[in-house]
Scaffold this motif. Structure first.
Motif, PDB file in Angstrom:
ATOM      1  N   ALA A  70      29.682  45.096  30.326  1.00 48.70           N
ATOM      2  CA  ALA A  70      30.414  44.547  31.027  1.00 48.70           C
ATOM      3  C   ALA A  70      30.859  45.535  32.414  1.00 48.70           C
ATOM      4  N   ARG A  71      31.226  46.743  31.733  1.00 50.06           N
ATOM      5  CA  ARG A  71      31.497  47.789  32.685  1.00 50.06           C
ATOM      6  C   ARG A  71      30.427  48.104  33.526  1.00 50.06           C
ATOM      7  N   ARG A  72      29.235  48.268  32.838  1.00 50.27           N
ATOM      8  CA  ARG A  72      28.275  48.542  33.794  1.00 50.27           C
ATOM      9  C   ARG A  72      27.898  47.445  34.864  1.00 50.27           C
ATOM     10  N   ARG A  73      28.021  46.193  34.562  1.00 50.94           N
ATOM     11  CA  ARG A  73      27.664  45.100  35.583  1.00 50.94           C
ATOM     12  C   ARG A  73      28.822  45.201  36.658  1.00 50.94           C
ATOM     13  N   TYR A  74      30.071  45.428  36.319  1.00 53.01           N
ATOM     14  CA  TYR A  74      31.037  45.339  37.070  1.00 53.01           C
ATOM     15  C   TYR A  74      30.744  46.754  38.219  1.00 53.01           C
ATOM     16  N   ASP A  75      30.517  47.805  37.636  1.00 52.11           N
ATOM     17  CA  ASP A  75      30.277  48.810  38.623  1.00 52.11           C
ATOM     18  C   ASP A  75      29.222  48.730  39.646  1.00 52.11           C
ATOM     19  N   ALA A  76      28.061  47.851  39.060  1.00 54.33           N
ATOM     20  CA  ALA A  76      26.923  47.520  39.967  1.00 54.33           C
ATOM     21  C   ALA A  76      27.577  46.542  40.869  1.00 54.33           C
ATOM     22  N   ALA A  77      28.544  45.644  40.619  1.00 49.74           N
ATOM     23  CA  ALA A  77      28.728  44.637  41.573  1.00 49.74           C
ATOM     24  C   ALA A  77      29.562  45.416  42.399  1.00 49.74           C
ATOM     25  N   ALA A  78      30.582  46.097  42.148  1.00 50.70           N
ATOM     26  CA  ALA A  78      31.586  46.920  43.115  1.00 50.70           C
ATOM     27  C   ALA A  78      30.643  47.589  44.007  1.00 50.70           C
ATOM     28  N   LEU A 122      27.628  47.117  45.197  1.00 53.32           N
ATOM     29  CA  LEU A 122      26.848  45.999  45.927  1.00 53.32           C
ATOM     30  C   LEU A 122      28.057  45.410  46.867  1.00 53.32           C
ATOM     31  N   GLU A 123      29.129  45.206  46.592  1.00 50.62           N
ATOM     32  CA  GLU A 123      30.354  44.602  47.695  1.00 50.62           C
ATOM     33  C   GLU A 123      30.683  45.775  48.454  1.00 50.62           C
ATOM     34  N   ARG A 124      30.586  46.958  48.381  1.00 51.19           N
ATOM     35  CA  ARG A 124      30.860  48.068  49.092  1.00 51.19           C
ATOM     36  C   ARG A 124      29.854  48.086  50.220  1.00 51.19           C
ATOM     37  N   SER A 125      28.732  48.021  49.798  1.00 56.05           N
ATOM     38  CA  SER A 125      27.420  47.939  50.760  1.00 56.05           C
ATOM     39  C   SER A 125      27.599  46.767  51.535  1.00 56.05           C
ATOM     40  N   ALA A 126      27.897  45.580  51.087  1.00 58.01           N
ATOM     41  CA  ALA A 126      27.987  44.400  52.045  1.00 58.01           C
ATOM     42  C   ALA A 126      29.187  44.327  52.918  1.00 58.01           C
ATOM     43  N   ARG A 127      30.126  45.205  52.570  1.00 59.24           N
ATOM     44  CA  ARG A 127      31.436  45.038  53.314  1.00 59.24           C
ATOM     45  C   ARG A 127      30.725  46.167  54.608  1.00 59.24           C
ATOM     46  N   GLN A 128      30.273  47.169  54.108  1.00 60.75           N
ATOM     47  CA  GLN A 128      29.970  48.246  55.234  1.00 60.75           C
ATOM     48  C   GLN A 128      28.819  47.421  56.080  1.00 60.75           C
ATOM     49  N   ALA A 129      27.866  46.950  55.713  1.00 61.25           N
ATOM     50  CA  ALA A 129      26.986  45.951  56.651  1.00 61.25           C
ATOM     51  C   ALA A 129      27.654  45.250  57.390  1.00 61.25           C
ATOM     52  N   TYR A 130      28.652  44.391  56.810  1.00 56.80           N
ATOM     53  CA  TYR A 130      29.552  43.353  57.533  1.00 56.80           C
ATOM     54  C   TYR A 130      30.283  44.243  58.583  1.00 56.80           C
ATOM     55  N   GLU A 131      30.870  45.193  58.568  1.00 60.62           N
ATOM     56  CA  GLU A 131      31.637  45.609  59.330  1.00 60.62           C
ATOM     57  C   GLU A 131      30.757  46.510  60.701  1.00 60.62           C
ATOM     58  N   ILE A 132      29.750  46.993  60.501  1.00 62.63           N
ATOM     59  CA  ILE A 132      28.967  47.526  61.256  1.00 62.63           C
ATOM     60  C   ILE A 132      28.329  46.309  62.146  1.00 62.63           C
ATOM     61  N   LEU A 142      28.766  39.061  52.287  1.00 68.37           N
ATOM     62  CA  LEU A 142      29.963  39.914  51.697  1.00 68.37           C
ATOM     63  C   LEU A 142      30.781  39.026  50.950  1.00 68.37           C
ATOM     64  N   GLU A 143      30.790  37.684  51.336  1.00 68.68           N
ATOM     65  CA  GLU A 143      31.603  36.765  50.460  1.00 68.68           C
ATOM     66  C   GLU A 143      31.076  36.548  49.071  1.00 68.68           C
ATOM     67  N   ASN A 144      29.671  36.456  49.149  1.00 71.94           N
ATOM     68  CA  ASN A 144      28.836  36.126  47.872  1.00 71.94           C
ATOM     69  C   ASN A 144      29.166  37.514  46.606  1.00 71.94           C
ATOM     70  N   ALA A 145      29.087  38.616  47.493  1.00 72.42           N
ATOM     71  CA  ALA A 145      29.342  39.916  46.838  1.00 72.42           C
ATOM     72  C   ALA A 145      30.747  40.088  46.201  1.00 72.42           C
ATOM     73  N   GLU A 146      31.672  39.590  46.895  1.00 66.57           N
ATOM     74  CA  GLU A 146      32.930  39.713  46.699  1.00 66.57           C
ATOM     75  C   GLU A 146      33.229  38.736  45.271  1.00 66.57           C
ATOM     76  N   HIS A 197      30.788  37.879  43.271  1.00 67.40           N
ATOM     77  CA  HIS A 197      30.139  38.138  42.149  1.00 67.40           C
ATOM     78  C   HIS A 197      30.952  39.363  41.420  1.00 67.40           C
ATOM     79  N   ARG A 198      31.521  40.468  42.344  1.00 70.93           N
ATOM     80  CA  ARG A 198      32.220  41.137  41.772  1.00 70.93           C
ATOM     81  C   ARG A 198      33.554  40.871  40.852  1.00 70.93           C
ATOM     82  N   ASP A 199      34.214  39.688  41.359  1.00 70.35           N
ATOM     83  CA  ASP A 199      35.394  39.232  40.497  1.00 70.35           C
ATOM     84  C   ASP A 199      34.768  38.485  39.677  1.00 70.35           C
TER      85      ASP A 199
END
Length: 224
Positions: A168-176, A178-188, A75-79, A81-83
């Motif tokens: 740049a917008r496409r990459r940000y959307d993909a990173a966002a 990925l971050e949401r998926s990582a956060r969901q996995a972390y919470e579970i 999750l930290e890595n995904a965050e 990358h999104r930033d």
């Protein structure tokens, strides 16, 4: 996964192992001196079974803790990358906006070919109002009388910057995403780790009570 969480899981698991070892030592020493009576034998068997259940529960709890720690890092890595992608997106958007601003200012300096400047400025106003897209803006420019090499160069620059902005917008959307998926996995993983830790602690408590009952039975006088 915090350091305190690992300390809790590690401490509980160590206590469980010590309990198993203590029971095994007691039973082995008791067996060497005397054979448990039928009523003690049932308590000893129950204690052994509960210790096995507790050991299995703590193994699952430790596996869940490891998964929770791994998902925390992911999750930290995904965050991060999104930033990074967000900063690149902002940079690309600013570069495109600056280029459009420069072109707008350049149009204001046209004197010898005033109709070209007026038409270009009108197209720019339509773009800024959201009436036309940047691609349509370029098409309009190319259709204006007096289009020359300078306009062509500006159009190419705008095309490149627009492509950078879209990418740049496409990459940000993909990173966002990925971050949401990582956060969901972390919470579970966090919920699972807490639940399995509670189960392991409960199993350890039951095993300890059974072990104490077996010890008391073996230590009673006349239990041979």
């Amino acid at each position: 996964m915090s350091e305190s969480a690992f300390t809790v899981w590690g401490g509980i698991f160590a206590a469980a192992l010590l309990a198993v070892a203590a029971l095994a030592l007691l039973l082995s020493s008791g067996a060497a001196v005397r054979k448990p009576s039928p009523d003690c034998r049932a308590l000893v068997q129950e204690a052994r079974e509960l210790e096995e259940i507790a050991a299995a529960a703590f193994t699952k709890a430790l596996e869940a803790a490891d998964t929770a720690a791994r998902t925390s890092v992911e999750l930290e890595n995904a965050e991060n990358h999104r930033d990074d992608c967000d900063r690149l997106q902002v940079t690309a958007a600013h570069a495109l906006a600056d280029a459009l601003q420069r072109l707008s200012l350049d149009d204001g300096t046209v004197s010898a070919r005033e109709p070209v400047g007026e038409a270009s400025r009108a197209a720019m106003v339509a773009y800024r109002q959201g009436v036309i897209s940047v691609e349509q803006l370029q098409t309009l420019w190319q259709q204006i009388d007096g289009w020359d090499a300078t306009h062509e160069e500006q159009s190419h620059e705008l095309t490149r910057l627009r492509a950078d902005d879209v990418e740049a917008r496409r990459r940000y959307d993909a990173a966002a995403l990925l971050e949401r998926s990582a956060r969901q996995a972390y919470e579970i993983a966090q919920v699972a780790a807490r639940a399995l830790t509670d189960e392991a602690a409960e199993a350890a408590g039951e095993a300890q009570q059974a072990r104490i009952a077996a010890q008391d039975c073996l230590r009673r006088p006349g239990r041979r």
